[in-house]
Design a protein around this motif. Sequence first.
Motif, PDB file in Angstrom:
ATOM      1  N   HIS A 198       0.812  -1.215   0.000  1.00  0.00           N
ATOM      2  CA  HIS A 198       0.000   0.000   0.000  1.00  0.00           C
ATOM      3  C   HIS A 198       0.846   1.265   0.000  1.00  0.00           C
ATOM      4  CE1 HIS A 198      -3.542  -2.491   0.726  1.00  0.00           C
ATOM      5  NE2 HIS A 198      -2.871  -3.108   1.695  1.00  0.00           N
ATOM      6  N   ASP A 199       2.112   1.157   0.375  1.00  0.00           N
ATOM      7  CA  ASP A 199       2.950   2.357   0.460  1.00  0.00           C
ATOM      8  C   ASP A 199       3.742   2.587  -0.826  1.00  0.00           C
ATOM      9  OD1 ASP A 199       4.390   0.075   0.774  1.00  0.00           O
ATOM     10  OD2 ASP A 199       5.616   0.791   2.464  1.00  0.00           O
ATOM     11  N   HIS A 200       3.349   1.989  -1.944  1.00  0.00           N
ATOM     12  CA  HIS A 200       4.000   2.207  -3.229  1.00  0.00           C
ATOM     13  C   HIS A 200       2.964   2.609  -4.270  1.00  0.00           C
ATOM     14  CE1 HIS A 200       7.206  -0.115  -1.249  1.00  0.00           C
ATOM     15  NE2 HIS A 200       8.032   0.370  -2.174  1.00  0.00           N
ATOM     16  N   VAL A 201       3.439   3.341  -5.253  1.00  0.00           N
ATOM     17  CA  VAL A 201       2.577   3.793  -6.344  1.00  0.00           C
ATOM     18  C   VAL A 201       2.912   2.974  -7.585  1.00  0.00           C
ATOM     19  CG1 VAL A 201       1.906   5.747  -7.794  1.00  0.00           C
ATOM     20  CG2 VAL A 201       2.467   6.126  -5.379  1.00  0.00           C
ATOM     21  N   ALA A 242      12.605  -1.023  -3.499  1.00  0.00           N
ATOM     22  CA  ALA A 242      12.286   0.400  -3.680  1.00  0.00           C
ATOM     23  C   ALA A 242      11.820   0.998  -2.352  1.00  0.00           C
ATOM     24  CB  ALA A 242      11.203   0.564  -4.735  1.00  0.00           C
ATOM     25  N   PRO A 243      12.184   2.241  -2.066  1.00  0.00           N
ATOM     26  CA  PRO A 243      11.759   2.868  -0.800  1.00  0.00           C
ATOM     27  C   PRO A 243      10.260   3.127  -0.776  1.00  0.00           C
ATOM     28  CG  PRO A 243      12.851   4.465  -2.225  1.00  0.00           C
ATOM     29  CD  PRO A 243      13.020   3.134  -2.884  1.00  0.00           C
ATOM     30  N   ILE A 295       6.555   2.453  -8.868  1.00  0.00           N
ATOM     31  CA  ILE A 295       6.968   1.274  -9.652  1.00  0.00           C
ATOM     32  C   ILE A 295       6.273   1.375 -11.008  1.00  0.00           C
ATOM     33  CG2 ILE A 295       6.896  -1.233  -9.821  1.00  0.00           C
ATOM     34  CD1 ILE A 295       6.927  -1.310  -6.767  1.00  0.00           C
ATOM     35  N   THR A 296       7.082   1.404 -12.051  1.00  0.00           N
ATOM     36  CA  THR A 296       6.567   1.658 -13.403  1.00  0.00           C
ATOM     37  C   THR A 296       6.495   0.371 -14.202  1.00  0.00           C
ATOM     38  OG1 THR A 296       7.600   3.853 -13.341  1.00  0.00           O
ATOM     39  CG2 THR A 296       6.898   3.016 -15.498  1.00  0.00           C
ATOM     40  N   VAL A 297       5.345   0.163 -14.821  1.00  0.00           N
ATOM     41  CA  VAL A 297       5.141  -1.009 -15.679  1.00  0.00           C
ATOM     42  C   VAL A 297       4.784  -0.503 -17.077  1.00  0.00           C
ATOM     43  CG1 VAL A 297       3.848  -3.129 -16.050  1.00  0.00           C
ATOM     44  CG2 VAL A 297       4.335  -2.366 -13.722  1.00  0.00           C
ATOM     45  N   ARG A 327      17.731   5.432 -12.807  1.00  0.00           N
ATOM     46  CA  ARG A 327      17.577   5.249 -11.369  1.00  0.00           C
ATOM     47  C   ARG A 327      16.862   3.952 -11.092  1.00  0.00           C
ATOM     48  NH1 ARG A 327      14.029   9.121  -7.282  1.00  0.00           N
ATOM     49  NH2 ARG A 327      14.501   7.972  -5.342  1.00  0.00           N
ATOM     50  N   GLY A 328      17.375   3.182 -10.136  1.00  0.00           N
ATOM     51  CA  GLY A 328      16.753   1.925  -9.787  1.00  0.00           C
ATOM     52  C   GLY A 328      17.083   0.829 -10.791  1.00  0.00           C
ATOM     53  N   ALA A 329      16.320  -0.246 -10.714  1.00  0.00           N
ATOM     54  CA  ALA A 329      16.525  -1.410 -11.573  1.00  0.00           C
ATOM     55  C   ALA A 329      15.348  -1.542 -12.529  1.00  0.00           C
ATOM     56  CB  ALA A 329      16.667  -2.681 -10.751  1.00  0.00           C
TER      57      ALA A 329
END
Length: 451
Positions: free
Chosen positions: A329-332, A364-365, A370-372, A437-439
């Motif tokens: 719930h704490d991620h977009v 991820a913090p 998170i992109t799909v 940025r990120g993986a």
Amino acid sequence: MKAPVLLRGKLALITACVVAVAIGGISVVTWLVTEHNLRTQLDKSMLASLPAPVVAPPAPGLRREFKLRCDVGVPSAGLQQVLQGIQLLKLDGSTCAPPGVDPAVTAPGDDQASTTTFRDGQTASGTPVRVLLVPLDNGDVLILSRSLVEIDDTLTALAGVLVGVAVLGTLLVAGLGLWLTRRALAPMERLTETVEHIARTEDLTTPVTVSGQDEVGRLGRAFTAMTRALAESRRRQRNLVNDAAHELRTPLTSLRTNIDLLVRSERTGRELPQRGDVLDRLQAQSQEFSDLVTELVVLARDDRELAREPVEVAEVIDRAVKRARSRAHDHVFDVDRSPWRTTGDAAALERSVLNLLDNAVKFAPAGSTITVRSRPGWLTVTDEGPGLPVEHREVAFERFWRAPDARGLPGSGLGLAIVADIVAVHGGSARFVPNGRGASVRLNLPTIVGG
């Protein structure tokens, strides 16, 4: 115990039987044709030897008659040759034959002959003859006979030759067929020995040395491919078991330690200050073990158990994102996908996408995106975490591999391995792609034409 008949022996026997039947048939036809020709020639010669008054068509007003003198003395040698086998059957049933002639034995109905007729018979002395009956105008019947001894001797000799040729030909073909089949089946024999060796030793690495483009060569190559696949499957199972045993050793030790603490506290009656923490750790470890068992079952599953049907990739992504969003719930989640289809197992593909999403959520913090993204033939999952060094991107898809800075995080190190296996089974590939940025992990999958 009766010894088994080898394949080469069966083939040689079948070939010999076929050739024997063929030679036998040809021999019978040859014998029958020869008999027919010889008898035809004899019949023609008998017709040609008829006296002129009998053969020539009578002139108008003339009758076809033939007078035979039977009361003369023994004729000379030349006349005897002409009169050989000639006799006259009269209306009263009596016969007239010159002296020295071995007359043919008459048969019932000979005196009723109305046309020139041939038949087989024998003389008074028992010699087999060919008989020609020629009716005369005065009611008598002229009988000519010729011996069949020479023809019978010729046919007997021919039969002996044909039988000898048939026997020798059959034996020759059987021997030649055995030699040829032995040469032709030599690769099959080597293949059989190799298979028996593999079955006896269970050594799947034994090479199968069979060449050629015929059926035996194809069988050898197919068997080689099968043993390689079995060897690879055995290697993967062995590696999976070894890796699982190695990875389970540490959490099992920790789980056993926490259980021992609780057991000791119960037996001694002493209050365990960290009882709540120990129970929390036990609960987390049991959950990790449950997840690990599930992932091991997925990895050990046979590829043939997966479905092969059209799959809407956009629907797979939506279901995976829904499941990931329900426990993060704490991620977009930023999703942008186009409708396209691939062939495979929808549940397995959903699990691979969900593993990528869970991996992104773990690294991820909180509060990050998170992109799909998905277009025909590919999809990517990108997070805003610390990313993965370039030198680790290849080994990240190996089983039980974990980044050095992720050893303390929950997980078994099987998530990306499962993703790679599922995508590979579907004819695609999985790899890390550069990201600022990120993986970012990209899955390539074949598309359905027109989908």
